[in-house]
Enzyme design. Structure first.
Site, PDB file in Angstrom:
ATOM      1  CE  LYS A  11      38.379  40.002  27.564  1.00 19.54           C
ATOM      2  NZ  LYS A  11      39.554  40.407  28.360  1.00 19.54           N
ATOM      3  CE1 TYR A  24      34.944  41.008  27.808  1.00 16.79           C
ATOM      4  CE2 TYR A  24      33.509  39.111  28.104  1.00 16.79           C
ATOM      5  CZ  TYR A  24      34.576  39.878  28.518  1.00 16.79           C
ATOM      6  OH  TYR A  24      35.276  39.513  29.637  1.00 16.79           O
TER       7      TYR A  24
END
Length: 319
Positions: free
Chosen positions: A153, A149
């Site tokens: 990002k 994650y």
């Protein structure tokens, strides 16, 4: 203005849609059409200005509908969060990375067709720093994500900065801390216990906390996050760093302090109602956050809640 909110079926995205419709403008510019998209869009208000596009953001047909007319502002909030991203890596890549790059490419296509350069506000995450963090996190702290994650990002931040350099977008990436207080839902977010703590203790119900009282973390209220997202839509580009990425100002606190603030604000015996049951994994992820300094974000006009009682009060106020 024509404004897009991706991830509009989520907690922050849905709250942002409601805030935009209630305000009817962004910094004095009238909201014309608000486009909201997610796989499901339950619970959004009925409003003539709202165009709901239920669909998979990673599919070309969905993005065709979103960019059917030029967009002035894009709030890109859609993501597969940390725990789910680790368990479902193919899904995480498709949503967090591939769909994000496709969205930025649509912005390029709009500009190359003679349309306006849209302001793109990208919801990044403090997970870009990885664990363990250094003793102080500030604007010079390097990124070293340890989960998919955070890595995805960070890749999105870099891609948006490059698109901004080329004039294909006018981007701002905001590294969001924990957002309080999320409703109970199976989102895969391991930090949900903090929202549960606020909700239960404020109602005078007992709660077992999976950290010790001295565990330290970062979090902001939903209202503070909305304020900062809206500010990001209008802040002048010359107030942003070259990376176009900012760590938002937020509150750092010990869990015992959060419990005491709930007791102060709501008058419940919160400190007597909480039972501490530290989980080593949860403590490692959410209980060892260091001090932080955010001068770049402060200079650009972004602000935190201010203090813990304010954070608690705003976190549980309707959004």
């Amino acid at each position: 203005m024509r404004v897009l909110v991706t991830g509009a079926g989520g907690y922050v995205g849905g709250a942002l849609v409601r805030r935009l419709l209630a305000d009817g403008q962004i910094a004095g510019r009238t909201l014309g059409e608000l486009v909201a998209t997610d796989l499901r869009l339950d619970g959004l208000p009925s409003d003539a200005r709202l165009q709901a596009v239920a669909g998979d953001l990673s599919q070309a047909a969905t993005q065709d509908a979103l960019f059917a007319a030029p967009l002035d502002v894009v709030f890109h909030l859609a993501s597969v969060p940390g725990g789910t991203a680790e368990a479902q890596p193919a899904l995480a890549r498709r949503v967090n990375l591939d769909a994000t790059l496709d969205l930025f490419d649509r912005s390029r296509q709009q500009v190359e067709a003679g349309g306006a350069v849209p302001r793109v506000v990208f919801a990044s995450t403090i997970a870009v720093y990885g664990l363990p963090m250094p003793a102080m996190v500030d604007d010079t702290t390097p990124c070293s994500p340890q989960m998919s994650y955070g890595a995805q990002k960070w890749m999105g931040e870099i891609a948006l900065a490059d698109a901004s350099r080329r004039g294909w977008a006018d981007g701002v990436s905001l590294r969001l801390p924990g957002v309080l207080a999320r409703p109970p839902a199976p989102t895969g977010q391991l930090s949900a216990f903090m929202s549960d703590l606020l909700r239960e203790l404020s109602q005078g119900r007992a709660f077992t906390c999976p950290t010790g009282p001295d565990a330290t973390t970062w979090a902001s209220s939903i209202h503070n996050v909305l304020d900062n997202l809206l500010h990001a839509a209008v802040v002048a580009a010359d107030r942003l760093p070259a990376s176009r990425a900012l760590l938002l100002p937020t509150q750092r606190f010990a869990m015992a302090g959060l419990v005491a603030a709930v007791e102060q604000v709501f008058g419940t015996p919160a400190q007597a109602l909480v039972r501490w049951a530290p989980d080593a994994h949860i403590e490692r992820l959410f209980g060892r956050f260091p001090a932080l300094q955010t001068p770049a974000a402060a200079a650009a006009g972004f602000a935190p809640d201010g203090d813990l009682p304010t954070l608690v009060r705003r976190s549980l106020a309707p959004a």
